[in-house]
Enzyme design. Sequence first.
Site, PDB file in Angstrom:
ATOM      1  N   GLU A 866       0.839  -1.196   0.000  1.00 51.38           N
ATOM      2  CA  GLU A 866       0.000   0.000   0.000  1.00 51.38           C
ATOM      3  C   GLU A 866       0.878   1.252   0.000  1.00 51.38           C
ATOM      4  O   GLU A 866       1.633   1.487   0.952  1.00 51.38           O
ATOM      5  CB  GLU A 866      -0.916   0.015   1.222  1.00 51.38           C
ATOM      6  CG  GLU A 866      -1.783   1.273   1.277  1.00 51.38           C
ATOM      7  CD  GLU A 866      -2.668   1.332   2.510  1.00 51.38           C
ATOM      8  OE1 GLU A 866      -2.671   0.339   3.253  1.00 51.38           O
ATOM      9  OE2 GLU A 866      -3.320   2.353   2.723  1.00 51.38           O
ATOM     10  N   MET A 966       2.519 -24.210  22.376  1.00 47.00           N
ATOM     11  CA  MET A 966       2.920 -24.484  23.758  1.00 47.00           C
ATOM     12  C   MET A 966       1.692 -24.599  24.662  1.00 47.00           C
ATOM     13  O   MET A 966       1.564 -25.554  25.447  1.00 47.00           O
ATOM     14  CB  MET A 966       3.843 -23.374  24.261  1.00 47.00           C
ATOM     15  CG  MET A 966       4.386 -23.585  25.666  1.00 47.00           C
ATOM     16  SD  MET A 966       5.281 -22.137  26.271  1.00 47.00           S
ATOM     17  CE  MET A 966       6.535 -21.949  25.002  1.00 47.00           C
ATOM     18  N   LYS A 998      -8.025 -15.532  16.281  1.00 44.51           N
ATOM     19  CA  LYS A 998      -8.291 -15.146  14.884  1.00 44.51           C
ATOM     20  C   LYS A 998      -9.745 -14.844  14.622  1.00 44.51           C
ATOM     21  O   LYS A 998     -10.241 -15.002  13.517  1.00 44.51           O
ATOM     22  CB  LYS A 998      -7.809 -16.226  13.909  1.00 44.51           C
ATOM     23  CG  LYS A 998      -6.326 -16.531  13.993  1.00 44.51           C
ATOM     24  CD  LYS A 998      -5.924 -17.600  12.981  1.00 44.51           C
ATOM     25  CE  LYS A 998      -4.426 -17.865  13.014  1.00 44.51           C
ATOM     26  NZ  LYS A 998      -4.013 -18.571  14.209  1.00 44.51           N
ATOM     27  N   ASP A1074       2.111 -14.269  12.633  1.00 45.34           N
ATOM     28  CA  ASP A1074       0.941 -14.839  11.959  1.00 45.34           C
ATOM     29  C   ASP A1074       0.032 -13.691  11.514  1.00 45.34           C
ATOM     30  O   ASP A1074      -0.595 -13.045  12.357  1.00 45.34           O
ATOM     31  CB  ASP A1074       0.193 -15.769  12.914  1.00 45.34           C
ATOM     32  CG  ASP A1074      -0.897 -16.547  12.211  1.00 45.34           C
ATOM     33  OD1 ASP A1074      -1.444 -17.474  12.826  1.00 45.34           O
ATOM     34  OD2 ASP A1074      -1.211 -16.238  11.046  1.00 45.34           O
ATOM     35  N   HIS A1172      -2.615  10.080  -1.270  1.00 38.78           N
ATOM     36  CA  HIS A1172      -2.722   8.817  -1.988  1.00 38.78           C
ATOM     37  C   HIS A1172      -2.558   9.015  -3.480  1.00 38.78           C
ATOM     38  O   HIS A1172      -1.964   8.174  -4.161  1.00 38.78           O
ATOM     39  CB  HIS A1172      -4.079   8.173  -1.682  1.00 38.78           C
ATOM     40  CG  HIS A1172      -4.048   7.283  -0.482  1.00 38.78           C
ATOM     41  ND1 HIS A1172      -3.728   5.950  -0.547  1.00 38.78           N
ATOM     42  CD2 HIS A1172      -4.262   7.549   0.838  1.00 38.78           C
ATOM     43  CE1 HIS A1172      -3.764   5.417   0.653  1.00 38.78           C
ATOM     44  NE2 HIS A1172      -4.094   6.361   1.520  1.00 38.78           N
TER      45      HIS A1172
END
Length: 1216
Positions: A866, A966, A998, A1074, A1172
Site C-alpha cells: 500500500e 505451547m 483469529k 501470523d 494517496h
Amino acid sequence: MRALLRPLSTHTVFSPIETIVTVFVLATLAYFHILSGIKHSSFFESPHPPALRPAYARLTNGEWVAVPQQDWMEAWKHPRDGVEALELQQIVFTLSDKAQTASPLDASAVAQHLVSELPSLTGKAYPSLCHYAGSNVSSVACFTSVSEPGASTALTLSFKPGTREDWMAGLKREKTLIVDGVKYEVDAGKRQESIGEMKSSKWVAYALSALVLRFWELAKKADSLDILVVLTGYILMHVTFIRLFLSSRALGSNFWLSTGIFSSAIISFLFTLPLCRSLDIPLDPIALTEALPFLVCTVGFDKPLRLARAVMAHPHMLKPQEDGRMKPAGEVILEALDRVGNVILRDYALEIAVLFVGVNSRVGGLKEFCAVAAVALAMDCVMTFTLYTAVLTVMVEVRRIKKVREMNRSRTSSVTAVTANGTAVRGAMTRPSGRAETPADQEPKNLRERVSASVIGVKGSLLKDGPRMQEVENPMARLKLLLIASFLTLHILNFCTTLTPATTNARHQRHPLRSAQEVVPPPRVDITSPAIASVLANLAVSEQAQTGEPVELIVKFAPPVYVRATPLATTTPGHAAANAGTGEAIENFMSSWSSLVGDPVVSKWIVALLAVSVALNGYLLKGIAAGSGLSTMRAVRTQGVRFRSRARSIKLLADESEEHAPAPVVMMASAAPAVALPEPAPIKEPESAPVVQQHQPPSSVLSHPLNLETVDRKLQERLPIRSPAPVEPRTPETPDMHAQQMEIRSLAECVDIFENGPRPVSVALQMLNDEEVILLAQTGKIAPYALEKLLGDFERAVRIRRALISRASRTKTLETSLIPMKDYDYSRVMGACCENVIGYMPLPLGIAGPLKIDGLMYPIPMATAEGTLVASASRGCKALNAGGGVTTVLTYDGMTRGPAIDFPSIVRAAEAKAWIESEEGYAIIKEAFESTSRFARLQKIKCALAGRTLFVRFATRTGDAMGMNMISKATEKALEVLGREFPEMVVLCLSGNYCTDKKPAAINWIEGRGKSIVAEAVIPGKVVKSVLKTTVESLCNVNTKKNLIGSAMAGSVGGFNAHAANILTAVYLATGQDPAQNVESSNCMTLMEPTNNGEDLLMTVSMPCIEVGTVGGGTILAPQQAVLEMLGVMGAHPTNPGQNAQQLARIVAAAVMAGELSLMSALAAGHLVRAHLAHNRSQLNTPMPSRPQTPGPEETSHSIPPVPAGQAKPYNVESK
C-alpha cells in the site's frame, strides 16, 4: 378528472425515473410528518408518570432501617428525648450534553455558594434552617455532604423539619446560577423520557408495545361479534394480497408487478394520513387498526391490475410497428390509459360517492372510516395515474431488454435464412407462426410443474389470450360496490358497531384498563443505593462524634433535584459569533442527517432504493451491451425480415463483400410472432436451383443483420492499439530444460528404476530427469506432497511440483510464471511454515522512522504493497520524536486457549467449574499445565458454563514464543488431569472459541490476550502545526467523533482507532508473525486530549491483544530473522525469557501510534486523498489502455502451445 390526470400521466411516463424519485422523496416527507404525529400523540403518553416519593429511615443502634411516614411525623410534631427528626435533600449536578470538556465536574464551588449566599423564599439564610450535628449551633457547622468530582456529583443538605421546602422554593426561583464560569440550570436533569424524545428504534418498540397492549386489553373485554368481524376483515385482506400475487403471475410477473402495485398503495396510504390530519379527520390508532383490513379491501388492487392487463395486451409492447421501429414505452402506457382509464376513473368515482354517503350518515365511527377511505381512494387514484404509470414504463423497457437478450441467446439454435431471391428458409427448430401450437407440441409437465400450475397458476397465462383478455369484464368492481353498500347499511341500521367510538368508550367504561387495585404507586427514594447510603453513614458518624454516645435519628430523604452544569466558553465575542454561525449550523445539520439516516424505516428505504437502482442499471447496461436492442427488435417480423431501404442495404452488403467472401444467406435469430400482417408475395425460383447458392451475386440480397463479431473484428483491424510485448519468463530452469532435450524413458522403465533402483529412494530418483519424475507423479507412483521427502532436493521438488500443478491447470502458466523459486532456503519451510510449496511471494519491505521508544531508537520495518503507508508512519515518527518519543508499559502477558468440555448434567458441570476455581483444583491443574514446558507459566483460569458445556480459558506466559502450540500442549495435559477427577466428561474440542483466536471477540478486548501494551506520547503544539499541518483542537475533535463516537455507532469491538490493523499487519509480515492474528491483535483504542493548557497534544494507544513472538513460526525464516535481528529481538532472550517478545509488542504499539497520529492529522487537515494520489497512483504503474476482444478469437484447440526457448521477446518498456 381525466383532463387533470391525463397530462400528469403524460409527464410521468416520459420521465419515469424522475417521477419515482420525486414520489419517494415526498413519501419520505409524509413519513416524517406521520412520525411527528405519532411521537407527539397523547395516545402513547404514559397514564402514570413516575415520580419518586420521599423515603423515611431511623438510625437505631448504628443501623438505618426504613420506617413509615407516621413515625417521622410523630418525631417532628411530638419530640422526645433521644429522638431527633431532620430532613435531607440531595442536589445532583450533571454535565450538559453540549459540554466540550473532559475534566470532571467539581461541585465544591457551587455548594459553597448555595449554603452561604442563596436565601430561602422567605429570605432566611441556609445556616438558620440547617440541621447541626448534636444540636450544638455554636460549635459545629451545618451537616452537608459533597461527593467526589466526576461526570455527575451530588450535594446533600440537611434541614430542620419543615424548613426544606422553603429553601428549595428559593432555589427553584433562581432557575439559573453562574458560579466560576459554569452555568447551572435547576430542574433540567433527569426525568422520564417521553416518546417524542426517544431516539433510534426505541420509540418504535415503545409505540408498538403500547399499541399491542392497549389493543389486547380492549380485545379481552370485546364482544365476540366484534372480534369475529375484525378477524373476517383480516382474512379478506390477506385474500386480497394473495389475489394480487396470482393476478400478477398470470400477467407474467412473479414479483415486480405485485411489488409495484403494493408500493403504490403503501405510498398512497402514507399521503392519506397527513391529509386526514390537515382535514381534521380524527385518527384513533385502535379504530384504525380495526379498520385497516376493511380499508385495504375497499381500496383494493383491481384497478392497477386492469391497467397492467391493458399494457401487457398492447400489440406493440414487444413487437415493432409497421415501419419496423419500436413504439416508445410511454406511448404504449398512454394508449392503454386511453382504453381503460375512463373505466378506472368511473370505478373510483362510484366508490368515493358511496363513501360520501357514509361520511354524511352521522353514525359514530362510520363517518370517520368512510372519510379516511374516501381520501385513501382519491390518493390511490392519483398514485395510479402517476407513480404506477412510471413503474409500468420501466417494466415495459426491462421486458423489452430481456426479450432482446433471449433472442441473442437463441440465435445459434433457431435461425431464419433469407436466400438471394428473398425466400425465407427456416431452421428445423423454428415453429411456423401461422399454425397454432397444439398440445402435442408442448413439452410434458412434471409433477412439480403441474402442482405449481394448479396452486399458484401458470405464469403469463393471461398473455396467451392476446387481445381477448380485454373483453372480459372483471366482476370485482361491482362486488366491491356491493360490499361497501352492505357495510354502510349494517352500520346505519346499527347491526354491527365494531368501529363505533361510543361503543369502544362504553366497553372501556364497563371494563376499565386498570382497576384501582392494579394502579402501582410511585416508588420511594432508595436509601440502599451507594450514594444515599454513604450520606446516611456520614450523618451517623457526625452525630456520634458530637455527642460521644449512640443517638437515634429519624430522617426524611426527599427526592433528588437535578441541576445541569454547562461550562461557559472563554472565547472572544467575535469568535463565539463565528462558532454560533458556522459550527452550530454544521453540527445541527450533521445531527439531523445522522438521525435521519439512523431512523429504522428510512435506513431500510435507502437500502431498498439502492438495491432497486443497482438492479435497474444492471439491466439497462446489459441491454446496451446487447447491441442496440431496440433497433434489433425493428427487424423482428412474423414471416421474416422487413427492410426500410433496399438500395441502402445492397450498398452496405457490397461494401462488406469487398473484404469478405460473398454471403448470400442472411442468418437472423427467430423471435416470437409479431402482429399478423399480410405476407408479401413469394418470389418464385427454379425448382432445380438449390436452396442456398454459394456463387450467386450478392446484388439481390436485401440486407445483413447487425453482426457484433464482424464489427469488433473491423474495429480491431482499423484501430492500432499497442500492447506490451510478451514477458520473457524469469525462471532460470526453463531454458535448461529446453536446451537439454533429454530422451524420456518409458513409464515401465521409470517405475522399474523407482521401485528397484538403489536405496534410499532419493538416489534412485537422481537417475531420473525432471520429466520422468513428473511422469511418475502424474501416474500416481509419487505423491506430489511427498516430493521433498523422496527427492531430498527441496528446490528440485518445488520445480517439479510447479510443473505438475501448471500442466493440470486450465491456463498452464504457472510453470513459466514470474513467481520466484530460486535461491531460497526451503529447509526452514518444510514441516514448519508451509506445504505444497511452489515458490515464495516477495513483498516490498520499507523502513519508517526511526522512532524513539522508551529512550531507544528503533527502525520500524513494514512489508506492504500500500503506497503512502510507510511515508505516513515516518511522518508520525518524526512528530513523536519531536516530543521526546513514546513511553510504553506492559500491563498483561498471557496467551489463552479455551477448550469446550461436555458433562452428562449441569450439576456435574457446575461441580467441575467449582473444583477448577478452588485452590486445590487450581493448584493440581497448574502443576500439570506447567510440567509440559519450562516457559509455560499459568496465570489464571476463567470458566463459563453454557448448559452442560463447560468452557475453560487457560491464560499463560509463553516466554518469547507466540505460544499457541505451547499452550495447546499444556492444555491437553491439564484436561487429562481434569478427566481423572471427572471421568464422565467429554472434551469436545481443544479450542472452543472461548480463547478467542483469529476472530473478533469482546473477551479479548476486556481480558486481554498475548501482550497488553499501553503507549503514551506528548507532541508539542508547534510540531502539530509544522509537521502534521493541523491543530491540537482539530485532532482531538476528529479523534473523538471518528474513533470513539463513530466506532460506538458502528457497534465496534476494539475498533476505536483509525487504521491500527494497517501498521500492525505490515510489521507482522516483516517480522514473521501470523498475519491472521491481526484480527484480535489490532484491537486498539486511540485517545487524544490537549495538555499543558491546551497547547500540546497528549496521545495514548491501548492495545490489549498483541500476539507476537520472536521464536517459532515465521520467525525461523531467514529474511524475517534478519528483520528481528535489526530490531535486536531475534530469538529467545538469554537471561529473561519473554523480554524479546514483549519488546517487539512495544515496538508494534509505538508504530501503531505513529500511523494513527499521521492518518488522523491527514483526516483533520483534509490531505488524505491528495497524499494517496501522489504516492499510490504513479504513472509508471498505471496499466496501458486496452480493449478486450469481444468475442474471443476462434481457436481449434484450447491448449496453450509451449514457447520455444529463444523466441520469447524481451519486455520493452518504451513500447508503451
